[in-house]
Design an enzyme around this catalytic site. Structure first.
Site, PDB file in Angstrom:
ATOM      1  N   GLY A 185       0.811  -1.232   0.000  1.00  0.00           N
ATOM      2  CA  GLY A 185       0.000   0.000   0.000  1.00  0.00           C
ATOM      3  C   GLY A 185       0.836   1.270   0.000  1.00  0.00           C
ATOM      4  O   GLY A 185       0.313   2.345   0.280  1.00  0.00           O
ATOM      5  N   GLU A 188       1.856   4.945  -5.265  1.00  0.00           N
ATOM      6  CA  GLU A 188       0.752   5.731  -5.813  1.00  0.00           C
ATOM      7  C   GLU A 188      -0.056   4.847  -6.761  1.00  0.00           C
ATOM      8  O   GLU A 188       0.424   3.804  -7.214  1.00  0.00           O
ATOM      9  CB  GLU A 188       1.313   6.938  -6.587  1.00  0.00           C
ATOM     10  N   ASP A 199       6.595  12.057  -7.213  1.00  0.00           N
ATOM     11  CA  ASP A 199       5.988  12.181  -5.880  1.00  0.00           C
ATOM     12  C   ASP A 199       6.948  12.899  -4.917  1.00  0.00           C
ATOM     13  O   ASP A 199       6.548  13.815  -4.190  1.00  0.00           O
ATOM     14  CB  ASP A 199       5.636  10.778  -5.359  1.00  0.00           C
ATOM     15  N   LYS A 203       6.637  16.657  -2.976  1.00  0.00           N
ATOM     16  CA  LYS A 203       6.869  16.892  -1.537  1.00  0.00           C
ATOM     17  C   LYS A 203       7.973  17.928  -1.297  1.00  0.00           C
ATOM     18  O   LYS A 203       7.825  18.810  -0.445  1.00  0.00           O
ATOM     19  CB  LYS A 203       7.222  15.569  -0.864  1.00  0.00           C
ATOM     20  N   GLY A 300       1.908   4.208   4.100  1.00  0.00           N
ATOM     21  CA  GLY A 300       1.139   3.143   4.736  1.00  0.00           C
ATOM     22  C   GLY A 300      -0.032   3.707   5.522  1.00  0.00           C
ATOM     23  O   GLY A 300      -0.059   4.887   5.881  1.00  0.00           O
TER      24      GLY A 300
HETATM   25  P1  NDP Z   1      -6.111   4.436  -2.769  1.00  0.00           P
HETATM   26  O1  NDP Z   1      -6.039   4.188  -4.228  1.00  0.00           O
HETATM   27  O2  NDP Z   1      -5.836   3.340  -1.831  1.00  0.00           O
HETATM   28  O3  NDP Z   1      -7.561   5.039  -2.409  1.00  0.00           O
HETATM   29  C1  NDP Z   1      -8.180   6.015  -3.200  1.00  0.00           C
HETATM   30  C2  NDP Z   1      -9.622   6.173  -2.728  1.00  0.00           C
HETATM   31  O4  NDP Z   1     -10.224   7.209  -3.468  1.00  0.00           O
HETATM   32  C3  NDP Z   1     -10.472   4.912  -2.943  1.00  0.00           C
HETATM   33  O5  NDP Z   1     -11.314   4.704  -1.836  1.00  0.00           O
HETATM   34  C4  NDP Z   1     -11.305   5.267  -4.175  1.00  0.00           C
HETATM   35  O6  NDP Z   1     -12.601   4.654  -4.191  1.00  0.00           O
HETATM   36  C5  NDP Z   1     -11.471   6.762  -3.984  1.00  0.00           C
HETATM   37  N1  NDP Z   1     -11.748   7.418  -5.252  1.00  0.00           N
HETATM   38  C6  NDP Z   1     -11.061   7.317  -6.411  1.00  0.00           C
HETATM   39  N2  NDP Z   1     -11.659   8.049  -7.384  1.00  0.00           N
HETATM   40  C7  NDP Z   1     -12.760   8.617  -6.805  1.00  0.00           C
HETATM   41  C8  NDP Z   1     -13.806   9.433  -7.283  1.00  0.00           C
HETATM   42  N3  NDP Z   1     -13.852   9.856  -8.563  1.00  0.00           N
HETATM   43  N4  NDP Z   1     -14.788   9.803  -6.427  1.00  0.00           N
HETATM   44  C9  NDP Z   1     -14.765   9.385  -5.132  1.00  0.00           C
HETATM   45  N5  NDP Z   1     -13.806   8.583  -4.617  1.00  0.00           N
HETATM   46  C10 NDP Z   1     -12.819   8.204  -5.450  1.00  0.00           C
HETATM   47  O7  NDP Z   1      -5.145   5.680  -2.501  1.00  0.00           O
HETATM   48  P2  NDP Z   1      -4.313   5.998  -1.180  1.00  0.00           P
HETATM   49  O8  NDP Z   1      -5.193   5.904  -0.007  1.00  0.00           O
HETATM   50  O9  NDP Z   1      -3.043   5.249  -1.203  1.00  0.00           O
HETATM   51  O10 NDP Z   1      -3.909   7.527  -1.460  1.00  0.00           O
HETATM   52  C11 NDP Z   1      -4.812   8.585  -1.309  1.00  0.00           C
HETATM   53  C12 NDP Z   1      -4.063   9.904  -1.253  1.00  0.00           C
HETATM   54  O11 NDP Z   1      -3.138   9.880  -0.173  1.00  0.00           O
HETATM   55  C13 NDP Z   1      -3.202  10.195  -2.483  1.00  0.00           C
HETATM   56  O12 NDP Z   1      -3.162  11.580  -2.687  1.00  0.00           O
HETATM   57  C14 NDP Z   1      -1.816   9.707  -2.072  1.00  0.00           C
HETATM   58  O13 NDP Z   1      -0.790  10.356  -2.771  1.00  0.00           O
HETATM   59  C15 NDP Z   1      -1.805  10.110  -0.623  1.00  0.00           C
HETATM   60  N6  NDP Z   1      -0.904   9.399   0.266  1.00  0.00           N
HETATM   61  C16 NDP Z   1      -0.815   8.030   0.218  1.00  0.00           C
HETATM   62  C17 NDP Z   1      -0.029   7.353   1.121  1.00  0.00           C
HETATM   63  C18 NDP Z   1       0.088   5.878   1.139  1.00  0.00           C
HETATM   64  O14 NDP Z   1       0.897   5.348   1.905  1.00  0.00           O
HETATM   65  N7  NDP Z   1      -0.684   5.145   0.344  1.00  0.00           N
HETATM   66  C19 NDP Z   1       0.717   8.083   2.148  1.00  0.00           C
HETATM   67  C20 NDP Z   1       0.564   9.522   2.126  1.00  0.00           C
HETATM   68  C21 NDP Z   1      -0.219  10.131   1.202  1.00  0.00           C
HETATM   69  P3  NDP Z   1     -12.822   3.059  -4.250  1.00  0.00           P
HETATM   70  O15 NDP Z   1     -12.500   2.572  -2.861  1.00  0.00           O
HETATM   71  O16 NDP Z   1     -14.249   2.901  -4.586  1.00  0.00           O
HETATM   72  O17 NDP Z   1     -11.884   2.547  -5.291  1.00  0.00           O
HETATM   73  N1  HSE Z   2       3.643   6.750  -2.675  1.00  0.00           N
HETATM   74  C1  HSE Z   2       4.086   7.516  -1.569  1.00  0.00           C
HETATM   75  C2  HSE Z   2       5.402   6.953  -1.066  1.00  0.00           C
HETATM   76  C3  HSE Z   2       3.063   7.493  -0.463  1.00  0.00           C
HETATM   77  O1  HSE Z   2       5.751   5.836  -1.438  1.00  0.00           O
HETATM   78  O2  HSE Z   2       6.098   7.642  -0.330  1.00  0.00           O
HETATM   79  C4  HSE Z   2       3.396   8.401   0.682  1.00  0.00           C
HETATM   80  O3  HSE Z   2       3.323   9.741   0.312  1.00  0.00           O
END
Ligand code: NDP
Ligand code: HSE
Length: 425
Positions: A185, A188, A199, A203, A300
Site C-alpha cells: 500500500g 501511488e 511524488d 513533496k 502506509g
Molecule cells: P487508494 O487508491 O488506496 O484510495 C483512493 C480512494 O479514493 C479509494 O477509496 C477510491 O474509491 C477513492 N476514489 C477514487 N476516485 C474517486 C472518485 N472519482 N470519487 C470518489 N472517490 C474516489 O489511494 P491511497 O489511499 O493510497 O492515497 C490517497 C491519497 O493519499 C493520495 O493523494 C496519495 O498520494 C496520498 N498518500 C498516500 C499514502 C500511502 O501510503 N498510500 C501516504 C501519504 C499520502 P474506491 O475505494 O471505490 O476505489
Molecule cells: N507513494 C508515496 C510513497 C506514499 O511511497 O512515499 C506516501 O506519500
C-alpha cells in the site's frame, strides 16, 4: 489555561483506500468525539471490511463540500485533477477546513487553493502529504521556519526507499521490489509517480515553500527517478563507501534557491544512509538550531492516518495555522538556480570494449574538461569482451560534467550510455 476545544466535530472523508481507511480506523478506535457523516468512494458496490452504520456513502465527492452539516472535509482521493481539486476548492469556498494527504494537488494548485482558504478564513492541513507519519510540516511551519532555514532535504518517497533497500540488501530485481511495495500500500495509483521521482518532487516543492517562504513552484523542481539504477551500482557504491538513496533537496543560496530530486550517493555512515525500507527522513539545516533530523514511516495506512488525525485534533483545539505558516500574499520571490549551474562530485559507470587505450581516452576527455578523478575501478563486465569502469570525480559544475559525458558517449568503443549518479554531501 483552558483550551477552547470543539466538543463534537462532523467530518466527511473523500476516498476510502489505504489512507482514508487508516484514518477512519484510528478515529473509530480512539476519538469518539469525531462524527463521520459521509464518505465518498468511487465504487459504491465494492466489498469493504467496515460496517458503515449511520454513515452515508456517496460516489459524488462534491456532496461533502456542499453538506452544511460537515465542518471539515478530509480528502484522501489523490491526484491534482477533479474530483479532488473541485472538492477541495468548493469545500474551502463553503468555509470548511480541509485536511488532505494529496501532495500532487497542493504542488500543482497549492498557491490558488491556499489563496481561497485564506480568503475564506479556513485552512488546509496536509501533514500526511509529506513524509507520512513524520510530523515535518508542523515542525517546519510552526517552529523551524523562524530560524532562517538554508537547506531541507531527505528521503521523501517510501516506495523508492523500499525498492532501493530490497535491491541493495536482497539483490531483488526492480520490478519485483516495486510489486511488493504496491502490495504493502505504499505506491501511488500510478507507480510511475514514485519511481520517476515525481511524488518526491511534489513533496520537496511543498517543503521548499514552507522553509523559504516562497510560492509553490513545482515547475522549477528538477526531477530524476530511480528507474535507471542497476544492481551492480549498489556494489560499486559500497566499494567506495556509499549507499544509493533518492533524495529531494531544496537549498537557498543567496537570492537563489534550488529544488531537485534525483538518486544520490550518500556516505554510508551518514544518518540518511541508514534509513531503510519505507522509512522517510528529513534533514533541516537552519541558522539557529543547526541540523535537525526527522525519521519515521513515510507511507502506509497507520502512519498516514495518524498524521491526518493530528491535523484534525489541531482544528478541534482551535490551533489553526496558515497553510504555509505565513500568508501566501507575503511570500518572497527568490530566483531559481538551474541544476546545470550547481556543482557535484559524480559517480560515472562506463561499459567499454576491453581494449588497450580506452581508459586513456576517457581520462583524456575528463582532463580536457578539467574534471579530476578522485577514485576509479575497472572490472570485467557481464558482457563478454567488455569492462565496467567506475569513476568517482571531484566537484565540478553540472554543465561541464554533462559536456564531458556527451563526449565519452560519442567514443566508438562505448557499449551504452554513461550512467551517472550525483554524490550528495
Ligand atoms: P487508494 O487508491 O488506496 O484510495 C483512493 C480512494 O479514493 C479509494 O477509496 C477510491 O474509491 C477513492 N476514489 C477514487 N476516485 C474517486 C472518485 N472519482 N470519487 C470518489 N472517490 C474516489 O489511494 P491511497 O489511499 O493510497 O492515497 C490517497 C491519497 O493519499 C493520495 O493523494 C496519495 O498520494 C496520498 N498518500 C498516500 C499514502 C500511502 O501510503 N498510500 C501516504 C501519504 C499520502 P474506491 O475505494 O471505490 O476505489
Ligand atoms: N507513494 C508515496 C510513497 C506514499 O511511497 O512515499 C506516501 O506519500
Amino acid at each position: 489555561m483552558k483550551l477552547k476545544m470543539i466538543k463534537k466535530i462532523n467530518i466527511g472523508i473523500a476516498g476510502f483506500g489505504t489512507v482514508g481507511q487508516g484514518f477512519f480506523n484510528q478515529i473509530n478506535k480512539f476519538h469518539k468525539d469525531v462524527n463521520v457523516l459521509q464518505i465518498a468512494v468511487k465504487n459504491l458496490t465494492k466489498k469493504r471490511k467496515i460496517n458503515f452504520k449511520k454513515i452515508k456513502l456517496t460516489s459524488k465527492a462534491n456532496e461533502l463540500a456542499e453538506n452544511p452539516e460537515i465542518h471539515v472535509v478530509v480528502e484522501c482521493i489523490g491526484g491534482s485533477k477533479d474530483p479532488a481539486y473541485a472538492l477541495v476548492k468548493n469545500a474551502l469556498n463553503n468555509k470548511k477546513h480541509v485536511i488532505t494527504a494529496n501532495k500532487a494537488l497542493l504542488a500543482i494548485h497549492g498557491n490558488e487553493l491556499i489563496k481561497v482558504a485564506e480568503a475564506n478564513n479556513v485552512t488546509i492541513n496536509y501533514e500526511a502529504a509529506i513524509a507520512g507519519g513524520v510530523p515535518i510540516v508542523k515542525a517546519v511551519r510552526e517552529n523551524l521556519r523562524h530560524n532562517n532555514i538554508v537547506k531541507i532535504y531527505g528521503i521523501l518517497n517510501g516506495t523508492c526507499n523500499y525498492i532501493l533497500t530490497k535491491m541493495e540488501q536482497e539483490g531483488k530485481n526492480f520490478a519485483s521490489a516495486l510489486k511488493d511495495a504496491q502490495k504493502l500500500g505504499y505506491a501511488e495509483l500510478d507507480p510511475a509517480f514514485d519511481i520517476k521521482g515525481v511524488d518526491a518532487a511534489h513533496k520537496i516543492t511543498l517543503l521548499s515553500s514552507l522553509a523559504f517562504n516562497v510560492p509553490i513552484k513545482f515547475s522549477s523542481t528538477y526531477i530524476e527517478g530511480i528507474d535507471k539504477i542497476e544492481l551492480d551500482d549498489f556494489s560499486f557504491a559500497k566499494e567506495f563507501g556509499y549507499k544509493i538513496k533518492l533524495l529531494g533537496i531544496a537549498e537557498k543560496k543567496g537570492s537563489f534557491y534550488e529544488q531537485r530530486v534525483h538518486p544520490c550517493l550518500v556516505k554510508e555512515d551518514s544518518e540518511i544512509a541508514k534509513v531503510e525500507n519505507e522509512l522517510n527522513a528529513v534533514v533541516v539545516i537552519d541558522e539557529m538550531v543547526g541540523k535537525s533530523v526527522f525519521i519515521g514511516p513515510g507511507a502506509g495506512a497507520k502512519p498516514t492516518g495518524a498524521a491526518i488525525t493530528a491535523d484534525l485534533i489541531d482544528l478541534m483545539r482551535n490551533n489553526i495555522s496558515l497553510p504555509l505558516g505565513g500568508s501566501i500574499m507575503e511570500t518572497v520571490k527568490l530566483k531559481n538556480l538551474n541544476i546545470l549551474d550547481s556543482s557535484f562530485a559524480y559517480y560515472l559507470k562506463i561499459i567499454v570494449k576491453d581494449e588497450v587505450g580506452v581508459m586513456r581516452k576517457i581520462t583524456n576527455i575528463l582532463a580536457r574538461n578539467k574534471i579530476s578523478i578522485d577514485q576509479q575501478k575497472q572490472v570485467h563486465s557481464s558482457k563478454k569482451g567488455y569492462a565496467s569502469i567506475v569513476i568517482i570525480t571531484h566537484n565540478i559544475k553540472e554543465k561541464i560534467a554533462i559536456k564531458a559525458i556527451k563526449e565519452i558517449n560519442n567514443m566508438k568503443r562505448i557499449n551504452n550510455k554513461v550512467k551517472f549518479i550525483r554524490i550528495e554531501g
